[in-house]
Scaffold this active site. Structure first.
Site, PDB file in Angstrom:
ATOM      1  N   GLY C  45       0.864  -1.285  -0.059  1.00 56.08           N
ATOM      2  CA  GLY C  45       0.034  -0.040  -0.029  1.00 56.08           C
ATOM      3  C   GLY C  45       0.810   1.406  -0.061  1.00 56.08           C
ATOM      4  CB  CYS C 128      -5.706  -1.202   6.063  1.00 48.24           C
ATOM      5  SG  CYS C 128      -4.296  -1.612   7.355  1.00 48.24           S
ATOM      6  CG  ASN C 190      -7.135  -6.098   3.852  1.00 45.63           C
ATOM      7  OD1 ASN C 190      -6.189  -6.610   4.585  1.00 45.63           O
ATOM      8  ND2 ASN C 190      -7.252  -4.783   3.285  1.00 45.63           N
ATOM      9  N   GLY C 263      -0.680 -14.325  -0.562  1.00 46.41           N
ATOM     10  CA  GLY C 263      -0.132 -13.430   0.469  1.00 46.41           C
ATOM     11  C   GLY C 263       0.796 -14.087   1.305  1.00 46.41           C
ATOM     12  CB  THR C 264       0.359 -15.331   4.689  1.00 45.17           C
ATOM     13  OG1 THR C 264      -0.506 -14.269   5.237  1.00 45.17           O
ATOM     14  CG2 THR C 264       1.244 -15.799   5.837  1.00 45.17           C
TER      15      THR C 264
HETATM   16  C1  LIG Z   1       2.497  -8.437   6.290  1.00 44.91           C
HETATM   17  C2  LIG Z   1       1.138  -8.179   5.747  1.00 44.91           C
HETATM   18  C3  LIG Z   1       1.034  -6.694   5.105  1.00 44.91           C
HETATM   19  C4  LIG Z   1      -0.161  -6.307   4.361  1.00 44.91           C
HETATM   20  N1  LIG Z   1      -0.199  -5.166   3.898  1.00 44.91           N
HETATM   21  C5  LIG Z   1      -1.238  -4.782   3.117  1.00 44.91           C
HETATM   22  C6  LIG Z   1      -1.434  -3.489   2.496  1.00 44.91           C
HETATM   23  O1  LIG Z   1      -0.593  -2.866   2.662  1.00 44.91           O
HETATM   24  N2  LIG Z   1      -2.816  -3.315   1.726  1.00 44.91           N
HETATM   25  C7  LIG Z   1      -3.570  -4.189   1.635  1.00 44.91           C
HETATM   26  O2  LIG Z   1      -4.822  -3.981   0.845  1.00 44.91           O
HETATM   27  N3  LIG Z   1      -3.489  -5.444   2.104  1.00 44.91           N
HETATM   28  C8  LIG Z   1      -2.455  -5.805   2.834  1.00 44.91           C
HETATM   29  N4  LIG Z   1      -2.307  -6.989   3.482  1.00 44.91           N
HETATM   30  C9  LIG Z   1      -3.369  -8.051   3.342  1.00 44.91           C
HETATM   31  C10 LIG Z   1      -3.172  -8.878   2.162  1.00 44.91           C
HETATM   32  O3  LIG Z   1      -3.049  -8.249   0.885  1.00 44.91           O
HETATM   33  C11 LIG Z   1      -4.311  -9.967   2.143  1.00 44.91           C
HETATM   34  O4  LIG Z   1      -5.289  -9.389   1.811  1.00 44.91           O
HETATM   35  C12 LIG Z   1      -4.195 -10.981   3.468  1.00 44.91           C
HETATM   36  O5  LIG Z   1      -2.943 -10.942   4.002  1.00 44.91           O
HETATM   37  C13 LIG Z   1      -5.235 -12.220   3.047  1.00 44.91           C
HETATM   38  O6  LIG Z   1      -4.348 -12.957   2.151  1.00 44.91           O
HETATM   39  P1  LIG Z   1      -3.383 -14.276   2.667  1.00 44.91           P
HETATM   40  O7  LIG Z   1      -3.941 -14.910   3.860  1.00 44.91           O
HETATM   41  O8  LIG Z   1      -2.948 -14.942   1.435  1.00 44.91           O
HETATM   42  O9  LIG Z   1      -2.049 -13.293   3.409  1.00 44.91           O
HETATM   43  C14 LIG Z   1      -1.261  -7.381   4.263  1.00 44.91           C
HETATM   44  C15 LIG Z   1      -1.146  -8.562   4.678  1.00 44.91           C
HETATM   45  C16 LIG Z   1       0.020  -9.034   5.471  1.00 44.91           C
HETATM   46  C17 LIG Z   1       0.285 -10.383   6.184  1.00 44.91           C
END
Ligand SMILES: Cc1cc2nc3c(=O)[nH]c(=O)nc-3n(C[C@H](O)[C@H](O)[C@H](O)COP(=O)(O)O)c2cc1C
Ligand SMILES: Cc1cc2nc3c(=O)[nH]c(=O)nc-3n(C[C@H](O)[C@H](O)[C@H](O)COP(=O)(O)OP(=O)(O)OC[C@H]3O[C@@H](n4cnc5c(N)ncnc54)[C@H](O)[C@@H]3O)c2cc1C
Ligand SMILES: Cc1cc2nc3c(=O)[nH]c(=O)nc-3n(C[C@H](O)[C@H](O)[C@H](O)COP(=O)(O)OP(=O)(O)OC[C@H]3O[C@@H](n4cnc5c(N)ncnc54)[C@H](O)[C@@H]3O)c2cc1C
Ligand SMILES: Cc1cc2nc3c(=O)[nH]c(=O)nc-3n(C[C@H](O)[C@H](O)[C@H](O)COP(=O)(O)O)c2cc1C
Ligand code: FES
Ligand code: FES
Lengths: 301, 258, 301, 258
Positions: C45, C128, C190, C263-264
């Site tokens: 972001g 967020c 998110n 993501g993760t």
């Molecule tokens: C460390 C971290 C930082 C993240 N930063 C952002 C961000 O800046 N903007 C955003 O829209 N989502 C952010 N997310 C959310 C992810 O893009 C995603 O929506 C969320 O982690 C679920 O997917 P996952 O389970 O595969 O990680 C972040 C997630 C993590 C773990």
């Protein structure tokens, strides 16, 4: 060390209880643990009429959790009072009955009959996400939610627990509404609605399509919600959601729970409740804590 | 004696691709399992997989016992990596069993694929009654326990999907041919069966056609294995019943297939 | 086999993209994978001004998941355009920029500048949960949410993605509002707000107290929400939340996603994105699927 | 050569209660780690624990390498059960390293508890400069690697909290006494330290008091280890910095302790 836990007028010998729907009516677990040692037994949700529940498959495992769509299968109020309650009464523990209805009158009738039958408290299940005709409307529309609690409150002297759904934007609003409407205690969280698809059959793993997510996976969400509610209401909180160990239980207590309920963990380990109770005791003695009241809600922020 | 116990792995031997024979030594006294009973086994101590997994008793060795299993997913894959000396937490024996034989019955055991797991244990307890055995698999390599059956004095009728051993085709068709050859089939025939869903459905139809009694061991996703979660139900003529409690063995004509 | 994925006017070479905040600005991962092979890179972001983020500790692990409260640390728009974008432009993949602001005007300014700088699409981060002054208000108040999308829509021709928050009672309402307000695509989910307490220190494991839960633990919730949204809106959906393997990605596609974001999983396995892409390909060839369009939303119910 | 590789466990030996020495054999070519670098190690293949865990390089054996670790929680507990022949997925070497010595410096290595893990590796590369070493632990049993230090020609100054070996008390106080005895301390003294938070804080104060330069290796919860998640930051005079990227080694006077 004093384990007595006062949830308003509901007095438990210790803070460890079972979560509704995960302990049957106690009998099956009496083989593994002495039910006398539990703070309370919260039985599977009871409705006025018997409910046959959802088609199978009803459960599946997910990462660190499980989905269930039992559909509130139960034998109904009469059968419960005749068949299950007498057995439960053999034990020196509190019996709390989780109830659900499709109308406010059904909830009232359940509460009145259970009070007459001599149970110790009532837990309003307004948050089960699985049955369309079930409690879900009470759990998401805050006006009906308040009305339900207020009306049941007027008709029973039993301690009234309202069980909150996590499927909401702001659980604090519901906690506050429950308190204002006269709920003596709130319990949280119920399951989070989820879904899992078998990519081979391209079907949901549950016949009901969606189900409720429980187990350690949801613990961070549950702890957060307990903490939010603790800052919002004065009524005592029963915390649950993914408690597997004493450490987990203490996490909920630090976040604001006065008592904890153990759910999915009973499936994994039938003696989980008493393992957790023992663990809480040794934490207390190890940290020189006389009463859990010293801990409830004391997370430093 | 407790139904919650720990057991140490004595052997965990691959018998054919993806299929393992696990020998367990209970560290406490346990109840003697009857054919059809099952155990809920923790494959690991971590939270993923979370729930115990159900496995039929395969053979009871007096104190030790055996499980015959197939790697189906995460849990069984981890189980297949358990080594001698590892300790597993287990609940059981659980569930009902294949009912005892009425004197005038002639049992026909029917096993499809890994359905042989409980059927062999059953054979060991009823071989004196000289049951028949129909046993089908996808290919001859997946026919397990043939020697064991023979040493119990039971010569199984065999089929494979690919025709690599015994008749080509599915075992229910073979059984049907046999029953037709016996027309009218003696009403004292009674089926004891375990196998995949489609086999059991075909067998139900067959039982109806020939008006046979029978018992089948079912599978369903399970959480508790104790009858409390109500997660493992199947639909029957008498409503939803718990596979872990009223089952896993059900009268064949009671099960409603969707 | 055709992997091309059309998200309205945004055309990807394949359906696998990265989730914002989990892939930095791509550079760190170029050591492990060929970024040219990604469907799109969604960057961390970006705000107008640099943001320093939250104090530490910012992350902790939870059962099958993790909590994060990074606090949207980023170097700001100018720095991104000067330092990061030129590098990303070396690769033949779409660059999508996740943006966040404290006012509608900030979002507009971000969008206009990024369009001028030549990025391929914009993802509105309205969800967020970590920064009080951040986007959260846009994500929970549906009127402001619509207004924001409508206003940004008017000021940019870039494909507009709206990223939805799961911290709501009914995500369908937000999906519909986003569609009605002119969002070309929606992405979800998110993180879910959670909390974890260290019982030794009796403090939250995060300095920010609460954080966002991500990882496999939340997958059932995410799949359910994608399915709900698929039945509600016509705009294409980017599904995410706990995708670790190709099977998981396909689960989202069957539930209604046209593309998926990882993501993760990038933290657990830096080549996760391409492993998943390969797995999708072999699933397609194994099941004789020519195009993922045949799969999207086809879970049998 | 890749920083994402698999390694097989050669040995995983308990050295004292809760402390293990893990010897790994990389199955691919890897870069030679420098003292201070760390590896992100998957302790298991399942999803719980989910994230890799960071461990400092302890000793580099040419191709194999060693990690010295303490069982702190779930992940390290599982790691301690890994057996020779098991394969682990690893990322690394990662992070920066203790800076190379400027010729006119005299290095004082300071290790608290398991802080010896990277310090021994450092000692192996700089022993020719005859560094001093101050090493404290809770009790004499937890003093690891003393023989190794001595065989490198480094005679450590030792303290234990319980006085069971060396001076009684914490090692920073011992160092303080030493520095006071050297007053004014030669400005060419430079601290290279690793240990628990409270020790590093005390050491920072000491460095300020005596106006010493120094470098400390920090720890922080990590998710990626690669600089992308921004999860592992510490506060410095120059804003938040990533322990995995700008660190784990930071100039001692740059770190802001809350
Ligand atoms: C460390 C971290 C930082 C993240 N930063 C952002 C961000 O800046 N903007 C955003 O829209 N989502 C952010 N997310 C959310 C992810 O893009 C995603 O929506 C969320 O982690 C679920 O997917 P996952 O389970 O595969 O990680 C972040 C997630 C993590 C773990
Ligand atoms: C009473 C009973 C007795 C059983 N006896 C045996 C046995 O003797 N040998 C043996 O190999 N297997 C037996 N099973 C099946 C065995 O329990 C499953 O294969 C196992 O639970 C799969 O776990 P997993 O983690 O490897 O697979 P998962 O990753 O959980 O799932 C992989 C696949 O297996 C299916 N599955 C999961 N759980 C079950 C289940 N309980 N029943 C059927 N399918 C399931 C899933 O739907 C999925 O398609 C029995 C099941 C029951 C209910
Ligand atoms: C750069 C770096 C190098 C390290 N080198 C070593 C080493 O050589 N030997 C060694 O034994 N340990 C080392 N650590 C610490 C090690 O990473 C943690 O002990 C380990 O991650 C704990 O994992 P766990 O699952 O066992 O504990 P968890 O169950 O995750 O947590 C148990 C306890 O350890 C704490 N913890 C968790 N992760 C970390 C972490 N990353 N850093 C510090 N504390 C943590 C938790 O807050 C908790 O109190 C290092 C950490 C970093 C950041
Ligand atoms: C199989 C199953 C059945 C449940 N049935 C009920 C119920 O009848 N009434 C109710 O209020 N909650 C019910 N719940 C929710 C639990 O009481 C509990 O709120 C939830 O599972 C979270 O706790 P846990 O993670 O410890 O399981 C059920 C949960 C499970 C897993
Ligand atoms: S598995 Fe729980 S009732 Fe059968
Ligand atoms: S661990 Fe992810 S940035 Fe350092």
């Amino acid at each position: 060390m004093n384990l007595t836990t006062n949830l308003g007028k509901l007095k438990l010998k210790n803070p460890v209880m079972t979560a509704s729907g995960t302990f049957g009516y106690g009998k099956e677990y009496s083989e593994f643990i002495d039910l006398n040692n539990l703070g309370a037994i919260v039985v599977k949700g009871i409705s006025l009429k018997p409910m046959k529940g959802n088609p199978d498959p009803r459960i599946c495992e997910t990462p660190c959790g499980m989905l269930n769509a039992i559909g509130l299968q139960n034998a109904g109020l009469k059968e419960f009072i005749k068949q299950q309650l007498p057995y439960l009464r053999n034990f020196n523990t509190k019996i709390i009955v989780n109830i659900l209805g499709t109308s406010i009158n059904e909830y009232i009738e359940l509460a009145e009959n259970l009070e007459a039958a001599g149970v110790d408290a009532i837990e309003l299940n307004v948050s089960c996400p699985n049955v369309k005709k079930g409690g879900i409307v009470f759990g998401t529309d805050i006006k009906i939610f308040e009305e339900l609690i207020r009306d049941v409150r007027r008709r029973t002297r039993l301690p009234l627990i309202t069980k909150l759904s996590p499927n909401t934007a702001d659980i604090k609003l519901f906690a506050k509404a429950a308190e204002d409407a006269g709920s003596d205690i709130i319990s949280l969280i119920n399951t989070i609605t989820g879904m899992s698809i078998n990519i081979k059959t391209r079907r949901s793993r549950l016949a009901n399509i969606t189900g409720g997510l429980s187990g350690p996976a949801i613990r961070p969400v549950a702890v957060r919600m307990v903490w939010e509610c603790f800052k919002t209401v004065k009524v005592p909180i029963i915390g649950m959601g993914g408690i597997i160990s004493a450490e987990d239980a203490i996490e909920f207590i630090l976040a604001g729970a006065s008592a904890v309920a153990v759910g999915t963990a009973n499936f994994v380990n039938p003696i989980a409740t008493l393992d957790i109770l023992e663990g809480i005791k040794s934490f207390m003695s190890g940290n020189n804590i006389k009463s859990l009241k010293e801990l409830t809600g004391t997370v430093k922020c | 004696m407790s139904r919650l116990f720990k057991a140490s792995v004595i052997e965990n031997r691959q018998v054919i691709k993806n299929h393992f024979l696990l020998t367990l030594h209970p560290l406490d006294n346990i109840g003697k399992p009857r054919p059809g009973n099952f155990f809920m086994i923790s494959v690991d101590n971590c939270l993923d997989p979370l729930l115990k997994r159900p496995f039929s008793i395969h053979r009871w060795l007096g104190r030790d016992f055996q499980i015959l299993y197939r790697v189906a997913g995460k849990g069984t894959s981890i189980l297949s990596n358990r080594k001698p000396g590892d300790t597993l937490e287990i609940i059981g024996p659980l569930g009902n069993a294949f009912p005892s034989l009425r004197s005038n019955n002639k049992i026909i055991m029917v096993a499809g694929g890994l359905g042989i797991a409980p059927i062999l244990g059953l054979a060991e307890t009823i071989n004196k009654y000289r049951p028949l055995c129909f046993y089908g698999a996808r290919t001859h390599e997946e026919l397990l326990c043939i020697d064991e059956l023979i040493s119990l004095g039971i010569e199984p009728v065999i089929s494979t999907d690919d025709g690599s051993l015994g008749e080509k085709g599915n075992i229910v068709d073979v059984l049907k041919k046999y029953l037709s050859s016996q027309l009218p089939p003696p009403p004292r025939f009674c089926l004891y069966a375990c196998g995949p869903g489609p086999m059991l459905i075909a067998l139900s139809d067959l039982a109806k056609t020939f008006n046979l009694k029978g018992y089948i061991a079912l599978e369903q996703n399970m959480a508790c294995g104790l009858g409390t979660c109500l997660g493992c139900v199947v639909n029957t003529t008498d409503g939803y019943k718990r596979v872990c409690r009223e089952g896993p063995v059900f009268p064949i004509n009671e099960v409603i297939w969707e």
